[in-house]
Design a protein around this motif. Structure first.
Motif, PDB file in Angstrom:
ATOM      1  N   LEU A 100       6.597   3.819   4.501  1.00 47.99           N
ATOM      2  CA  LEU A 100       6.267   4.983   3.551  1.00 47.99           C
ATOM      3  C   LEU A 100       7.340   5.940   3.435  1.00 47.99           C
ATOM      4  O   LEU A 100       7.702   5.993   1.900  1.00 47.99           O
ATOM      5  CB  LEU A 100       5.036   5.849   3.950  1.00 47.99           C
ATOM      6  N   ASP A 101       8.174   6.416   4.249  1.00 46.08           N
ATOM      7  CA  ASP A 101       9.415   7.226   3.834  1.00 46.08           C
ATOM      8  C   ASP A 101      10.454   6.315   3.141  1.00 46.08           C
ATOM      9  O   ASP A 101      10.972   7.132   2.254  1.00 46.08           O
ATOM     10  CB  ASP A 101       9.982   7.477   5.458  1.00 46.08           C
ATOM     11  N   ARG A 102      10.553   5.242   3.738  1.00 41.82           N
ATOM     12  CA  ARG A 102      11.719   4.376   2.865  1.00 41.82           C
ATOM     13  C   ARG A 102      11.214   4.203   1.531  1.00 41.82           C
ATOM     14  O   ARG A 102      11.759   4.105   0.508  1.00 41.82           O
ATOM     15  CB  ARG A 102      11.867   3.117   3.558  1.00 41.82           C
TER      16      ARG A 102
ATOM     17  N   ARG B 252       9.878  16.411  -9.754  1.00 37.52           N
ATOM     18  CA  ARG B 252       9.490  16.785  -8.436  1.00 37.52           C
ATOM     19  C   ARG B 252       9.866  15.561  -7.528  1.00 37.52           C
ATOM     20  O   ARG B 252       9.407  14.547  -7.553  1.00 37.52           O
ATOM     21  CB  ARG B 252       8.050  17.027  -8.351  1.00 37.52           C
ATOM     22  N   PRO B 253      10.604  15.962  -6.491  1.00 34.03           N
ATOM     23  CA  PRO B 253      11.033  15.088  -5.379  1.00 34.03           C
ATOM     24  C   PRO B 253       9.611  14.678  -4.488  1.00 34.03           C
ATOM     25  O   PRO B 253       8.737  15.676  -4.324  1.00 34.03           O
ATOM     26  CB  PRO B 253      11.920  15.755  -4.532  1.00 34.03           C
ATOM     27  N   ILE B 254       9.370  13.528  -4.072  1.00 34.64           N
ATOM     28  CA  ILE B 254       8.255  13.235  -3.358  1.00 34.64           C
ATOM     29  C   ILE B 254       8.634  13.571  -2.054  1.00 34.64           C
ATOM     30  O   ILE B 254       9.824  13.098  -1.436  1.00 34.64           O
ATOM     31  CB  ILE B 254       7.817  11.769  -3.614  1.00 34.64           C
ATOM     32  N   ILE B 255       7.911  14.093  -1.120  1.00 31.48           N
ATOM     33  CA  ILE B 255       8.066  14.225   0.337  1.00 31.48           C
ATOM     34  C   ILE B 255       6.637  13.557   0.998  1.00 31.48           C
ATOM     35  O   ILE B 255       5.708  13.394   0.576  1.00 31.48           O
ATOM     36  CB  ILE B 255       8.244  15.655   0.735  1.00 31.48           C
TER      37      ILE B 255
ATOM     38  N   LYS C 224       0.778  -1.353   0.124  1.00 29.64           N
ATOM     39  CA  LYS C 224       0.075   0.115   0.134  1.00 29.64           C
ATOM     40  C   LYS C 224       0.975   1.403  -0.012  1.00 29.64           C
ATOM     41  O   LYS C 224       0.588   2.182  -0.731  1.00 29.64           O
ATOM     42  CB  LYS C 224      -0.870   0.038   1.070  1.00 29.64           C
ATOM     43  N   ALA C 225       2.080   1.301   1.000  1.00 28.68           N
ATOM     44  CA  ALA C 225       2.760   2.410   0.854  1.00 28.68           C
ATOM     45  C   ALA C 225       3.476   2.686  -0.571  1.00 28.68           C
ATOM     46  O   ALA C 225       3.531   3.677  -0.984  1.00 28.68           O
ATOM     47  CB  ALA C 225       3.863   2.221   1.932  1.00 28.68           C
ATOM     48  N   ALA C 226       3.695   1.595  -1.361  1.00 30.90           N
ATOM     49  CA  ALA C 226       4.322   1.774  -2.562  1.00 30.90           C
ATOM     50  C   ALA C 226       3.498   2.150  -3.657  1.00 30.90           C
ATOM     51  O   ALA C 226       3.654   2.972  -4.346  1.00 30.90           O
ATOM     52  CB  ALA C 226       4.831   0.446  -3.191  1.00 30.90           C
ATOM     53  N   TYR C 227       2.070   1.685  -3.428  1.00 30.74           N
ATOM     54  CA  TYR C 227       1.012   2.105  -4.373  1.00 30.74           C
ATOM     55  C   TYR C 227       0.796   3.694  -4.296  1.00 30.74           C
ATOM     56  O   TYR C 227       0.505   4.241  -5.246  1.00 30.74           O
ATOM     57  CB  TYR C 227      -0.124   1.227  -4.141  1.00 30.74           C
ATOM     58  N   LEU C 228       0.775   4.222  -3.093  1.00 33.91           N
ATOM     59  CA  LEU C 228       0.633   5.394  -2.683  1.00 33.91           C
ATOM     60  C   LEU C 228       1.153   6.372  -3.745  1.00 33.91           C
ATOM     61  O   LEU C 228       0.471   7.339  -4.507  1.00 33.91           O
ATOM     62  CB  LEU C 228       0.771   5.930  -1.360  1.00 33.91           C
ATOM     63  N   TYR C 229       2.620   6.261  -3.822  1.00 36.82           N
ATOM     64  CA  TYR C 229       3.151   7.302  -4.730  1.00 36.82           C
ATOM     65  C   TYR C 229       3.207   6.910  -6.385  1.00 36.82           C
ATOM     66  O   TYR C 229       3.298   7.764  -7.235  1.00 36.82           O
ATOM     67  CB  TYR C 229       4.790   7.420  -4.469  1.00 36.82           C
TER      68      TYR C 229
ATOM     69  N   VAL D 115       9.176   6.160  -0.813  1.00 39.49           N
ATOM     70  CA  VAL D 115       9.448   7.341  -1.449  1.00 39.49           C
ATOM     71  C   VAL D 115      10.758   7.779  -1.541  1.00 39.49           C
ATOM     72  O   VAL D 115      10.991   8.703  -2.300  1.00 39.49           O
ATOM     73  CB  VAL D 115       8.523   8.286  -0.945  1.00 39.49           C
ATOM     74  N   ALA D 116      11.703   7.164  -0.487  1.00 39.58           N
ATOM     75  CA  ALA D 116      13.095   7.942  -0.484  1.00 39.58           C
ATOM     76  C   ALA D 116      13.730   7.790  -1.974  1.00 39.58           C
ATOM     77  O   ALA D 116      13.774   6.814  -2.643  1.00 39.58           O
ATOM     78  CB  ALA D 116      14.115   6.844   0.368  1.00 39.58           C
ATOM     79  N   GLY D 117      14.040   9.159  -2.566  1.00 36.81           N
ATOM     80  CA  GLY D 117      14.823   9.159  -3.642  1.00 36.81           C
ATOM     81  C   GLY D 117      13.827   9.029  -5.045  1.00 36.81           C
ATOM     82  O   GLY D 117      14.332   9.228  -6.174  1.00 36.81           O
ATOM     83  N   GLN D 118      12.548   9.099  -4.682  1.00 34.79           N
ATOM     84  CA  GLN D 118      11.515   8.767  -5.734  1.00 34.79           C
ATOM     85  C   GLN D 118      10.972   9.969  -6.401  1.00 34.79           C
ATOM     86  O   GLN D 118      11.126  11.160  -5.360  1.00 34.79           O
ATOM     87  CB  GLN D 118      10.321   8.073  -5.428  1.00 34.79           C
ATOM     88  N   LYS D 119      10.576  10.402  -7.505  1.00 35.04           N
ATOM     89  CA  LYS D 119      10.178  11.554  -8.102  1.00 35.04           C
ATOM     90  C   LYS D 119       8.808  11.398  -8.877  1.00 35.04           C
ATOM     91  O   LYS D 119       8.531  10.280  -9.450  1.00 35.04           O
ATOM     92  CB  LYS D 119      11.292  12.183  -8.988  1.00 35.04           C
ATOM     93  N   VAL D 120       8.266  12.612  -9.015  1.00 30.75           N
ATOM     94  CA  VAL D 120       6.966  12.438  -9.752  1.00 30.75           C
ATOM     95  C   VAL D 120       7.561  13.288 -10.804  1.00 30.75           C
ATOM     96  O   VAL D 120       7.511  14.731 -10.934  1.00 30.75           O
ATOM     97  CB  VAL D 120       5.866  12.828  -9.286  1.00 30.75           C
ATOM     98  N   GLY D 121       7.776  12.865 -12.258  1.00 29.94           N
ATOM     99  CA  GLY D 121       8.271  13.750 -12.998  1.00 29.94           C
ATOM    100  C   GLY D 121       9.995  14.323 -12.613  1.00 29.94           C
ATOM    101  O   GLY D 121      10.639  13.277 -12.170  1.00 29.94           O
TER     102      GLY D 121
END
Length: 189
Positions: free
Chosen positions: A77-79, A89-92, A39-44, A81-87
């Motif tokens: 969830l923090d782990r 844009r960094p994910i926080i 679920k955490a991975a799906y979110l982003y 999204v770490a280093g992930q981006k949307v386009g």
């Protein structure tokens, strides 16, 4: 059978019962932990399949995934999204006590908190350009997690997405176990 024999049989039975119960509990916890990770991975990962209204934000503006209320993810969830981006844009990740129409989030996982239930949080965000995500309770967001055939899946309410100004890709819609479609407007030719 002697009294000592009865006690040994009973003790052996209790030990076996405890081991079986512990094994089932551990297995259930492992499955629940895996479901939380998914679920955490799906979110982003929903983000690239959604178009938000308005002008595009600055390329370096953060993309916010928020958890509103009780946080079932913790550091998972923090782990994720770490280093992930949307386009570009960094994910926080932001954790908020309550939902508000002007909260700085593109995606909001609603868990209920600070006197608000999920239904109240959904009402507070109705019409706001926020992808609301819920976890299979009585009230469902635009995306609602579900367990289907032992796997984490999701349902999509495309009608509510339209009311919130969001456009969801047909690719994401095709992956959902069910979709509440948008209302069509206009007369048929």
């Amino acid at each position: 059978m002697t009294w000592t024999g009865v006690v040994r049989v009973a003790a052996t039975g209790l030990v076996l019962f405890g081991l079986v119960r512990f094994g089932l509990t551990s297995s259930a916890r492992a499955q629940e932990s895996l479901a939380t990770d998914i679920k955490a991975a799906y979110l982003y990962k929903f983000a690239p399949f959604v178009v938000w209204p308005g002008p595009p934000p600055a390329a370096d503006a953060p993309f916010a995934v928020c958890v509103v209320g009780a946080d079932p993810f913790g550091s998972v969830l923090d782990r994720a999204v770490a280093g992930q981006k949307v386009g570009a844009r960094p994910i926080i990740v932001r954790r908020l006590a309550a939902a508000a129409r002007d909260m700085p989030c593109q995606i909001a996982f609603l868990a209920g908190g600070r006197g608000q239930g999920v239904k109240d949080e959904l009402a507070a965000l109705h019409g706001a350009p926020v992808l609301t995500v819920t976890d299979g309770g009585a009230a469902a967001g635009v995306v609602d997690f579900a367990i289907a055939q032992g796997r984490v899946r999701f349902r999509i309410d495309d009608e509510t997405a339209a009311e919130d100004g969001l456009t969801i890709s047909s690719k994401l819609l095709s992956l959902a176990v069910s979709v509440r479609p948008r209302k069509t407007s206009g007369a048929t030719p």
